[in-house]
Design an enzyme around this catalytic site. Structure first.
Site, PDB file in Angstrom:
ATOM      1  NE  ARG A   1      -1.182  -5.900  -4.009  1.00 34.34           N
ATOM      2  CZ  ARG A   1      -1.278  -4.836  -4.795  1.00 34.34           C
ATOM      3  NH1 ARG A   1      -0.477  -4.723  -5.835  1.00 34.34           N
ATOM      4  NH2 ARG A   1      -2.182  -3.906  -4.570  1.00 34.34           N
TER       5      ARG A   1
ATOM      6  CB  ILE B   1      -1.694  -5.761   8.277  1.00 30.99           C
ATOM      7  CG1 ILE B   1      -0.849  -6.237   9.465  1.00 30.99           C
ATOM      8  CG2 ILE B   1      -0.983  -4.598   7.563  1.00 30.99           C
ATOM      9  CD1 ILE B   1       0.511  -6.790   9.091  1.00 30.99           C
TER      10      ILE B   1
ATOM     11  CB  THR C   1      -0.950  -0.011   1.212  1.00 32.04           C
ATOM     12  OG1 THR C   1      -1.720  -1.224   1.189  1.00 32.04           O
ATOM     13  CG2 THR C   1      -1.887   1.176   1.208  1.00 32.04           C
TER      14      THR C   1
ATOM     15  CE1 TYR D   1       0.064  -9.560   2.246  1.00 29.29           C
ATOM     16  CE2 TYR D   1       1.796  -8.071   1.507  1.00 29.29           C
ATOM     17  CZ  TYR D   1       0.454  -8.432   1.557  1.00 29.29           C
ATOM     18  OH  TYR D   1      -0.483  -7.654   0.918  1.00 29.29           O
TER      19      TYR D   1
END
Length: 296
Positions: free
Chosen positions: A140, A206, A47, A135
């Site tokens: 992605r 998150i 982000t 993560y």
């Protein structure tokens, strides 16, 4: 990880109209998130458009957040990539008492096997000076870090302490939660399933929307962690439209549109991303307005 329970937010990197970093806006956003009640801040994640920042710009972002935070909340730093050698060098070189942990994405583009993913994080674990949060974001990276691989890493390396799981598949999330070591934390990386993850035994989120609506999102997660399903679900229902809107034309175009609406920063993003369309901006502004209306 006990200091990283609840609501973390993946901070944006605000830009001026010339695409330089707007440090004043970044400081405002840090204050806004802290005042809104979030539990920790994540710096230089997806982000934050970290892949478009050079080394000096990343350092500037880190320094700006550390200064603005002034020790108030725990900080997590994103360090990831698809070259294990380069990421391991960066992880090994990182020395800062200002950050609690490193958030590291599964290698993207290369599409490694599960053994390749395991060996990548094994290499990071062996040189890391900070705890590592894995993560997993298949949308992605192009590959899914399966629960078997995550659990293998969790059991084999004490400094791999948790995972930000953004698969959006609650079956996979629950498989992790039900089989993980007791001191390993499963953190949602998907706003729309964050509450469901917490209610299933996850440690928090998150979030992206959480930095735009920090008070409401933090209240939802706290209620979920306490088992107050009624309050948590009411808050989720109120925010669910926004959870979808901000990703409609890509992240962080949507959340930056919220900050533009709130007057905290511009909506500028760096290519290859582009700003949200005017139509989406109007719908986002309409969604946000009721949260900030003052009642007599």
């Amino acid at each position: 990880m006990e200091r990283l329970m609840g609501t973390g937010v993946a901070l944006v990197t605000p830009f001026n109209t010339d695409f330089s970093i707007d440090t004043e806006a970044l400081s405002r956003i840090v204050d806004y998130c802290i005042d809104g009640g979030v539990d920790y801040l994540v710096v230089l994640g997806t982000t934050g458009e970290s892949v478009t920042l050079n080394k000096a710009e990343k350092q500037l972002v880190m320094e700006t957040v550390v200064k603005a935070n002034a020790g108030r909340l725990p900080l997590v730093l994103g360090i990831g990539g698809n070259s294990t050698y380069r990421v391991a060098h960066e992880v090994q070189s990182f020395q800062s008492d200002d950050f609690e942990a490193i958030l590291s994405v599964s290698p993207y583009y290369n599409k490694p096997t599960q053994e390749g993913i395991y060996q990548h994080f094994k290499a990071l674990s062996e040189v890391a000076t900070k705890p590592i949060i894995l993560y997993n974001v298949p949308g992605r990276t192009g590959s899914n870090m399966l629960p078997e691989t995550v659990l293998r890493l969790a059991n084999d390396f004490d400094n791999i302490v948790g995972i930000k799981e953004a698969i959006g598949d609650m079956q996979q999330v629950k498989q992790l939660i039900n089989n993980k070591p007791s001191d390993f934390h499963v953190v949602s990386g998907d706003d729309i399933t964050a509450l469901e993850t917490v209610l299933a035994g996850g440690s928090g989120v998150i979030s992206v929307l959480g930095q735009g609506l920090p008070t409401e999102f933090s209240r939802m997660i706290r209620a979920g962690l306490k088992g107050d399903k009624t309050t948590a679900q009411e808050l989720h229902n109120r925010m669910s439209e926004g959870m979808n809107l901000i990703f409609e034309e890509g992240n962080p175009a949507g959340i930056k549109s919220i900050f533009e609406t709130l007057g905290l920063s511009s909506a500028v993003v760096r290519l290859p991303l582009v700003e949200a369309t005017e139509n989406l901006k109007k719908r986002i502004a309409t969604f946000v307005k009721p949260f900030f209306e003052v009642t007599a």
